[in-house]
Design an enzyme around this catalytic site. Structure first.
Site, short mmCIF file in Angstrom:
data_model
loop_
_atom_site.label_atom_id
_atom_site.label_comp_id
_atom_site.label_asym_id
_atom_site.label_seq_id
_atom_site.Cartn_x
_atom_site.Cartn_y
_atom_site.Cartn_z
N GLY A 173 39.51 68.86 47.59
CA GLY A 173 40.37 67.77 48.09
C GLY A 173 41.50 67.50 47.13
O GLY A 173 41.27 66.94 46.06
N GLY A 178 42.63 64.00 43.35
CA GLY A 178 42.08 65.35 43.19
C GLY A 178 43.01 66.22 42.37
O GLY A 178 42.56 66.98 41.50
N SER A 297 37.71 55.44 38.01
CA SER A 297 38.77 54.43 38.00
C SER A 297 39.92 54.85 37.10
O SER A 297 39.73 55.54 36.10
CB SER A 297 38.24 53.09 37.50
OG SER A 297 39.32 52.18 37.39
N GLY A 299 43.35 55.22 38.69
CA GLY A 299 44.50 55.62 39.49
C GLY A 299 44.96 57.02 39.11
O GLY A 299 44.27 57.76 38.40
N LYS A 352 31.06 50.80 40.39
CA LYS A 352 32.50 50.99 40.66
C LYS A 352 32.97 49.95 41.68
O LYS A 352 34.08 49.42 41.58
CB LYS A 352 32.78 52.40 41.17
CG LYS A 352 34.24 52.65 41.59
CD LYS A 352 35.20 52.35 40.47
CE LYS A 352 36.66 52.60 40.68
NZ LYS A 352 37.35 52.31 41.89
N HIS A 355 33.34 46.82 39.84
CA HIS A 355 34.57 46.97 39.05
C HIS A 355 35.76 46.56 39.91
O HIS A 355 36.64 45.81 39.47
CB HIS A 355 34.71 48.44 38.60
CG HIS A 355 36.07 48.83 38.10
ND1 HIS A 355 37.16 49.01 38.94
CD2 HIS A 355 36.54 49.06 36.85
CE1 HIS A 355 38.22 49.32 38.24
NE2 HIS A 355 37.88 49.37 36.96
N ASN A 356 35.79 47.04 41.14
CA ASN A 356 36.91 46.71 42.03
C ASN A 356 36.91 45.23 42.41
O ASN A 356 37.97 44.63 42.55
CB ASN A 356 36.87 47.58 43.28
CG ASN A 356 37.38 48.98 43.00
OD1 ASN A 356 37.38 49.42 41.85
ND2 ASN A 356 37.81 49.68 44.01
N GLU A 359 38.37 43.61 39.61
CA GLU A 359 39.80 43.98 39.69
C GLU A 359 40.55 43.07 40.68
O GLU A 359 41.64 42.57 40.38
CB GLU A 359 39.87 45.44 40.13
CG GLU A 359 41.24 46.00 40.46
CD GLU A 359 41.12 47.43 41.04
OE1 GLU A 359 40.61 48.33 40.34
OE2 GLU A 359 41.52 47.63 42.21
N TYR A 360 39.94 42.83 41.84
CA TYR A 360 40.58 41.97 42.85
C TYR A 360 40.86 40.59 42.23
O TYR A 360 41.92 40.00 42.44
CB TYR A 360 39.65 41.77 44.05
CG TYR A 360 39.75 42.81 45.15
CD1 TYR A 360 39.79 44.16 44.86
CD2 TYR A 360 39.75 42.43 46.49
CE1 TYR A 360 39.85 45.11 45.87
CE2 TYR A 360 39.81 43.37 47.52
CZ TYR A 360 39.86 44.71 47.20
OH TYR A 360 39.91 45.64 48.20
N LYS A 426 41.27 48.42 50.68
CA LYS A 426 40.60 49.60 51.23
C LYS A 426 39.11 49.38 51.40
O LYS A 426 38.36 50.31 51.64
CB LYS A 426 40.85 50.82 50.36
CG LYS A 426 42.29 51.26 50.33
CD LYS A 426 42.41 52.76 50.15
CE LYS A 426 43.84 53.18 49.91
NZ LYS A 426 44.30 52.81 48.55
N ARG A 453 43.48 37.66 49.99
CA ARG A 453 44.18 38.81 50.57
C ARG A 453 44.16 38.71 52.10
O ARG A 453 45.17 38.96 52.76
CB ARG A 453 43.51 40.13 50.17
CG ARG A 453 43.73 40.50 48.73
CD ARG A 453 43.42 41.98 48.50
NE ARG A 453 43.40 42.31 47.09
CZ ARG A 453 43.29 43.55 46.62
NH1 ARG A 453 43.18 44.57 47.44
NH2 ARG A 453 43.28 43.77 45.33
N ARG A 604 17.29 19.95 55.68
CA ARG A 604 16.58 21.07 56.31
C ARG A 604 15.18 20.64 56.76
O ARG A 604 14.71 21.01 57.84
CB ARG A 604 16.47 22.25 55.33
CG ARG A 604 17.80 22.92 55.02
CD ARG A 604 17.65 24.02 53.98
NE ARG A 604 16.95 25.18 54.50
CZ ARG A 604 15.80 25.65 54.04
NH1 ARG A 604 15.22 25.06 53.01
NH2 ARG A 604 15.24 26.69 54.58
N HIS A 610 11.54 22.50 57.29
CA HIS A 610 11.60 23.71 56.44
C HIS A 610 10.91 23.52 55.10
O HIS A 610 10.83 24.46 54.32
CB HIS A 610 13.07 24.11 56.24
CG HIS A 610 13.73 24.59 57.50
ND1 HIS A 610 13.29 25.70 58.19
CD2 HIS A 610 14.77 24.08 58.22
CE1 HIS A 610 14.05 25.88 59.26
NE2 HIS A 610 14.95 24.89 59.30
C1 6PG Z 1 40.64 52.12 40.40
C2 6PG Z 1 41.06 51.40 41.63
C3 6PG Z 1 41.14 52.37 42.77
C4 6PG Z 1 41.97 51.85 43.91
C5 6PG Z 1 41.26 50.85 44.77
C6 6PG Z 1 42.19 49.78 45.27
O1 6PG Z 1 39.69 51.68 39.78
O2 6PG Z 1 41.30 53.11 40.05
O3 6PG Z 1 40.15 50.40 41.94
O4 6PG Z 1 39.85 52.76 43.08
O5 6PG Z 1 43.15 51.35 43.46
O6 6PG Z 1 40.80 51.58 45.85
O7 6PG Z 1 41.58 49.18 46.32
P1 6PG Z 1 42.29 48.27 47.36
O8 6PG Z 1 43.19 49.16 48.18
O9 6PG Z 1 41.15 47.73 48.15
O10 6PG Z 1 43.08 47.25 46.62
#
Ligand code: 6PG
Length: 628
Positions: A173, A178, A297, A299, A352, A355-356, A359-360, A426, A453, A604, A610
């Site tokens: 890929g 990739g 992770s 990018g 992971k 982690h995201n 990140e959010y 995503k 978001r 409750r 309950h």
């Molecule tokens: C990483 C990022 C990577 C990507 C996410 C973003 O650690 O390199 O998290 O995996 O940028 O998929 O996700 P969103 O599109 O949900 O913001």
């Protein structure tokens, strides 16, 4: 055409192409074709009259040989010999069969060839003619280059060995990630095979074009056909899938399975759902194929220069791919790889995913800082300058890119002002929120960042609502120093909640995760690397709960009064700062000995019997009251 190959043997006249080509074809038991036998009559006549062929004369002939090669490939491999001195000739010869063509370049010195021709009985070639061939010769980049001083038998053996030489690692890929990981592997000295599917008109010769583009991929083998890709790898094979998460992973596994053998290792390096990874792990285990679900992770740039890698699966599977993953991973401050065995099943993809989630929140907090500094009257450049000063105490990758984003101009204006305020995603933030709910862990900031978001996406409804809902006009009485403290406070709470989710999942699934080691591999290469993450490596050596660490508690206590003021000011001014607010709100509902949940329990029990536990009954027994 399965894994058939056309072996083009090329070189100047007199180099021994026909002899070697025939010997090679015989020893491989495949058909042999001498390109010279396929000239049209007009070419034969021209040559017989002593005139040299020009490129126009050659075009049709090369196309004939290309058609011959394509026809042969339908049933078998073959050897075709042809001088093919120029790259443009070779392009015609391999059109449409690029991934199935192998070039064998017979190379010798001018003098050696002159001597050889003149020694042949009945042969004579003007040295000027040979010189003209040397003059136009463009050596092929990706070829098996053979020195003709060797004996013909040895030349054939050398070609066969080169054809059979297996690679160490396969990358499946060639999207952005990739490609970067392939180059990273090659830069680390690994011999690799790379694969990208063939989609007529859409994805053609992706692997070949890619390997031709970068010097470090000179020895990499390109494929667009699965069987030959798999067969090019030494056993046990190690294949990393870098394809979109989802059902496509299952279909690729099915496509690969017929060619895999017991003990081969598949690595899924995408953002796959950890539950799916567990299913795939079990499915492939039954087939004696190792499956490693690895979070990656960093990018595009991280993948190329060193990502953070989170591999999960069976330990013995990881050990097989460890040298590759650790070599390409980023390095921490002690030069140790930012890659470590995480745990069994889908634990790599789980961490992971979290982690995201973290990140959010980190991204959302910076977005809220941006909105607040804007409300204080700063333009993007001024905000960048303020954030620049924060790097000294509170640096992170996301802070750095935010500064760069704020400074980016286009046609004299700030680009950020032109970007539509609808945030995409995503799915990993969604999964983290689902997981935190399923596991019963209050990682509320991840949910708040995710829902921010989602809210942003309702642009038209937001515009309509903004016309009818009145907003406060109080003065925003905070300083940039106040905001920095609030940001620091919220980041601590984010990391507390994120790691808490990991720790609870580890308990539930019995993964035995090591939070200190996890934060260590997040100190470099990944999107959430930061100074705070570096500090957590030590802190997690003594506790799994940040809210018990004296240093963290001291920081929270010193930052909280300011956070309270900023959030209150934000609310009084109708500032959209949900994640900064949630950081405080969560702590206010969590760090209390007696919460309001006694009322929930009473309600409750009232309407649904309950039952509830009593503070005056240490046995923990459940009670019911007849309320009416
Ligand atoms: C990483 C990022 C990577 C990507 C996410 C973003 O650690 O390199 O998290 O995996 O940028 O998929 O996700 P969103 O599109 O949900 O913001």
């Amino acid at each position: 055409m399965k894994s058939n190959q056309v072996l083009f043997v090329m070189g100047v006249s007199g180099v021994g192409k026909s002899t070697i080509g025939k010997l090679l074809a015989d020893s491989m038991q495949i058909p042999f074709f001498d390109g010279d036998d396929y000239h049209p009559e007009k070419n034969v006549a021209k040559m017989a009259s002593g005139l040299a062929l020009n490129d126009d004369d050659r075009q049709g002939w090369l196309e004939t040989l290309n058609a011959l090669a394509k026809k042969q490939l339908e049933n078998n491999s073959c050897v075709i010999v042809c001088s093919a001195l120029k790259e443009s000739y070779r392009t015609v010869l391999t059109t449409g069969i690029e991934c199935h063509a192998k070039w064998i370049f017979l190379s010798g010195s001018f003098q050696k060839i002159v001597d050889r021709i003149n020694n042949r009985e009945g042969h004579f070639m003007k040295s000027e003619l040979l010189q003209s061939q040397f003059d136009i010769l463009e050596e092929p980049e990706n070829s098996i280059k053979i020195d003709i001083r060797l004996a013909p038998k040895n030349i054939v053996e050398e070609i066969k060995t080169a054809l059979m030489e297996k690679t160490q690692f396969g990358l499946f890929g060639l999207g952005v990630m990739g490609k970067s990981l392939s180059r990273n592997l090659a830069n680390n000295g690994f011999k690799i095979s790379v694969f990208n599917r063939h989609l007529a008109g859409l994805e053609e010769n992706v692997a070949l074009d890619f390997t031709n583009k970068f010097d470090e991929l000179e020895t990499a083998l390109p494929f667009d056909e699965i069987e030959s890709f798999v067969n090019s790898l030494e056993r046990p094979r190690k294949i990393m899938l870098m394809i979109n998460a989802g059902k496509i992973i299952d279909s690729v596994i099915e496509d690969l399975l017929p060619f895999l053998q017991e003990g081969d290792v598949l690595i899924d390096g995408g953002n796959s759902n950890y539950n799916k990874t567990k299913e795939r792990f079990e499915y492939l285990k039954a087939k004696k194929i190792h499956f490693v679900g690895a979070g990656v992770s960093g990018g595009e740039e991280g993948a190329l220069k060193g990502p953070s890698i989170m591999p999960g699966g069976a330990k013995e599977s990881y050990v097989q791919v460890q040298p590759f993953l650790e070599a390409i991973a980023a390095k921490d401050e002690n030069n140790l790889p930012c890659c470590t065995y995480i745990g069994t099943e889908g634990s790599g993809h789980f961490v992971k995913m979290v982690h995201n989630g973290i990140e959010y929140v980190e991204m959302q907090l910076l977005a809220e800082v941006f909105v607040t500094l804007k409300a204080l009257g700063n333009n993007p450049d001024a905000i960048a300058t303020i954030l620049e000063s924060w790097k000294e105490t509170t640096n992170s990758y996301l802070l750095e890119i935010t500064i760069a984003i704020l400074r980016k101009k286009e046609n004299g204006g700030w680009l950020i002002d032109k970007i539509m305020d609808k945030a995409g995603n995503k799915g990993t933030g969604n999964w983290t929120t689902i997981s935190t709910a399923q596991l019963g862990v209050p990682s509320t900031m991840i949910a708040s960042a995710l829902f921010s978001r989602y809210s942003s996406f309702y642009k038209e409804e937001r515009i309509a609502a903004s016309k009818h809902i009145e907003t406060a006009t109080a003065n925003l009485e905070i300083t940039k120093e106040d905001l920095l403290k609030t940001y620091q406070f919220a980041r601590i709470m984010n990391h507390y909640q994120g790691f808490k989710l990991i720790q609870e999942a580890s308990k539930s699934y019995q993964w035995g995760l090591n939070l200190s080691e996890l934060s260590r591999i997040w100190t470099n290469g990944c999107i959430i690397k930061s100074d705070l993450m570096v500090a957590l490596v030590e802190i997690f050596k003594t506790t799994d709960n940040l809210l018990t660490d004296p240093k963290i508690m001291q920081q929270i206590n010193s930052l909280k009064p300011t956070a309270r003021k900023v959030v209150a000011q934000g609310i009084l001014n109708d500032l959209p700062i949900p994640s900064l607010t949630e950081a405080l709100s969560f702590l206010n509902s969590f760090a209390v000995a007696n919460s309001s949940a006694n009322m929930i329990q009473a309600q409750r029990d009232y309407f649904g019997a309950h039952t509830y536990q009593r503070t005056d009954d240490a046995s923990g027994k459940f009670h019911h009251t007849e309320w009416i």
